[in-house]
Design a protein around this motif. Structure first.
Motif, PDB file in Angstrom:
ATOM      1  N   GLN A 150      33.641   1.151 119.185  1.00  0.00           N
ATOM      2  CA  GLN A 150      34.536   1.803 118.234  1.00  0.00           C
ATOM      3  C   GLN A 150      34.293   3.307 118.263  1.00  0.00           C
ATOM      4  O   GLN A 150      33.170   3.763 118.446  1.00  0.00           O
ATOM      5  CB  GLN A 150      34.284   1.279 116.814  1.00  0.00           C
ATOM      6  CG  GLN A 150      35.195   1.871 115.767  1.00  0.00           C
ATOM      7  CD  GLN A 150      34.849   1.361 114.367  1.00  0.00           C
ATOM      8  OE1 GLN A 150      33.935   0.567 114.193  1.00  0.00           O
ATOM      9  NE2 GLN A 150      35.603   1.818 113.393  1.00  0.00           N
TER      10      GLN A 150
ATOM     11  N   ASP B  95      38.589   7.973 121.702  1.00  0.00           N
ATOM     12  CA  ASP B  95      39.255   6.679 121.850  1.00  0.00           C
ATOM     13  C   ASP B  95      39.277   6.208 123.296  1.00  0.00           C
ATOM     14  O   ASP B  95      39.297   5.013 123.574  1.00  0.00           O
ATOM     15  CB  ASP B  95      40.689   6.755 121.314  1.00  0.00           C
ATOM     16  CG  ASP B  95      40.730   6.925 119.802  1.00  0.00           C
ATOM     17  OD1 ASP B  95      39.699   6.664 119.143  1.00  0.00           O
ATOM     18  OD2 ASP B  95      41.784   7.323 119.278  1.00  0.00           O
TER      19      ASP B  95
ATOM     20  N   THR C 147      30.431   3.897 117.803  1.00  0.00           N
ATOM     21  CA  THR C 147      29.679   2.692 117.465  1.00  0.00           C
ATOM     22  C   THR C 147      29.457   1.915 118.746  1.00  0.00           C
ATOM     23  O   THR C 147      30.392   1.728 119.539  1.00  0.00           O
ATOM     24  CB  THR C 147      30.459   1.831 116.447  1.00  0.00           C
ATOM     25  OG1 THR C 147      30.764   2.642 115.306  1.00  0.00           O
ATOM     26  CG2 THR C 147      29.641   0.624 116.008  1.00  0.00           C
TER      27      THR C 147
ATOM     28  N   ARG D  66      42.733  12.546 122.031  1.00  0.00           N
ATOM     29  CA  ARG D  66      41.849  11.569 121.387  1.00  0.00           C
ATOM     30  C   ARG D  66      40.800  11.135 122.405  1.00  0.00           C
ATOM     31  O   ARG D  66      40.772   9.991 122.844  1.00  0.00           O
ATOM     32  CB  ARG D  66      42.665  10.389 120.885  1.00  0.00           C
ATOM     33  CG  ARG D  66      43.705  10.771 119.867  1.00  0.00           C
ATOM     34  CD  ARG D  66      44.458   9.584 119.328  1.00  0.00           C
ATOM     35  NE  ARG D  66      44.441   8.433 120.197  1.00  0.00           N
ATOM     36  CZ  ARG D  66      45.500   7.762 120.584  1.00  0.00           C
ATOM     37  NH1 ARG D  66      46.678   8.125 120.182  1.00  0.00           N
ATOM     38  NH2 ARG D  66      45.403   6.726 121.379  1.00  0.00           N
TER      39      ARG D  66
ATOM     40  N   ASP E 109      35.040   6.774 115.934  1.00  0.00           N
ATOM     41  CA  ASP E 109      35.474   7.309 114.649  1.00  0.00           C
ATOM     42  C   ASP E 109      35.179   8.804 114.639  1.00  0.00           C
ATOM     43  O   ASP E 109      34.059   9.209 114.304  1.00  0.00           O
ATOM     44  CB  ASP E 109      34.764   6.585 113.515  1.00  0.00           C
ATOM     45  CG  ASP E 109      35.214   7.092 112.143  1.00  0.00           C
ATOM     46  OD1 ASP E 109      36.351   7.568 112.045  1.00  0.00           O
ATOM     47  OD2 ASP E 109      34.409   7.011 111.175  1.00  0.00           O
TER      48      ASP E 109
END
Length: 148
Positions: A137, A93, A144, A90, A139
Motif C-alpha cells: 500500500q 502508487d 506499507t 503518483r 499512502d
C-alpha cells in the motif's frame, strides 16, 4: 464608423489575427489563439474572394464559433500522456506490488527502503535490514510493506 468597416480588407484581418495570437503569448489561456486563427482565415479567404465587409464579419463570427468545438475536441484528445503513464504524478502508487530490499531494519513498525536514489519510509512487521519486502500500500510518502 461605417467607413472603418467598409475599408476592412485582407491586410486588416491578417494584422488583427497576428495581434490576437501575440496577445495569446502575453496572456495565455488558449482563447485568443482561436480568435486569431479565425481572423487569419478571413484574411486568407479575402485574398481569393473579395467579400463585402458584412460577409467578412459574418465569416469571422462563424469561424470563431466553429473554433470552440474544435478546441474542445483537441483538448480532450490531449489526455494521451496521462493514459500512457497513469502514475505520472503518483509515483508511490506505481510501487505497489514491487519487491525491494530493506535498507534499515523495521523496528517498532518503521524502517526504510532505498528505491533508486530515494529513501522511502516503510511501515510493516519488524524485519532485519537486507530482508526482501513487498509494497502492499502507498499512502503519500509512506509505504506499507509485507514480507516477500
Amino acid at each position: 464608423m461605417a467607413e472603418m468597416f467598409t475599408t476592412l480588407g485582407t491586410w486588416n484581418w491578417l494584422i488583427f489575427g497576428f495581434i490576437l495570437m501575440a496577445l495569446e503569448v502575453a496572456a495565455p489561456g488558449v482563447f485568443l489563439f482561436w480568435l486569431g486563427l479565425a481572423a487569419l482565415l478571413v484574411g486568407l479567404l479575402s485574398f481569393v474572394v473579395h467579400p463585402s465587409w458584412q460577409t467578412q464579419l459574418l465569416m469571422f463570427a462563424v469561424f470563431a464559433a466553429a473554433a470552440v468545438p474544435v478546441w474542445r475536441r483537441l483538448a480532450r484528445s490531449d489526455t494521451s500522456v496521462s493514459a500512457s503513464n497513469p502514475f505520472l504524478n503518483r509515483r508511490a502508487d506505481a510501487l505497489v506490488g514491487r519487491v525491494f530490499t530493506l535498507e534499515k531494519p523495521i523496528i517498532d513498525g518503521w524502517g526504510t527502503v532505498r528505491i533508486g536514489d530515494t529513501v522511502w519510509r516503510v511501515a510493516g512487521p519488524d524485519a532485519p535490514a537486507g530482508s526482501r519486502v513487498k509494497i502492499v500500500q502507498a499512502d503519500g510518502a509512506n509505504l506499507t510493506v509485507a514480507a516477500a
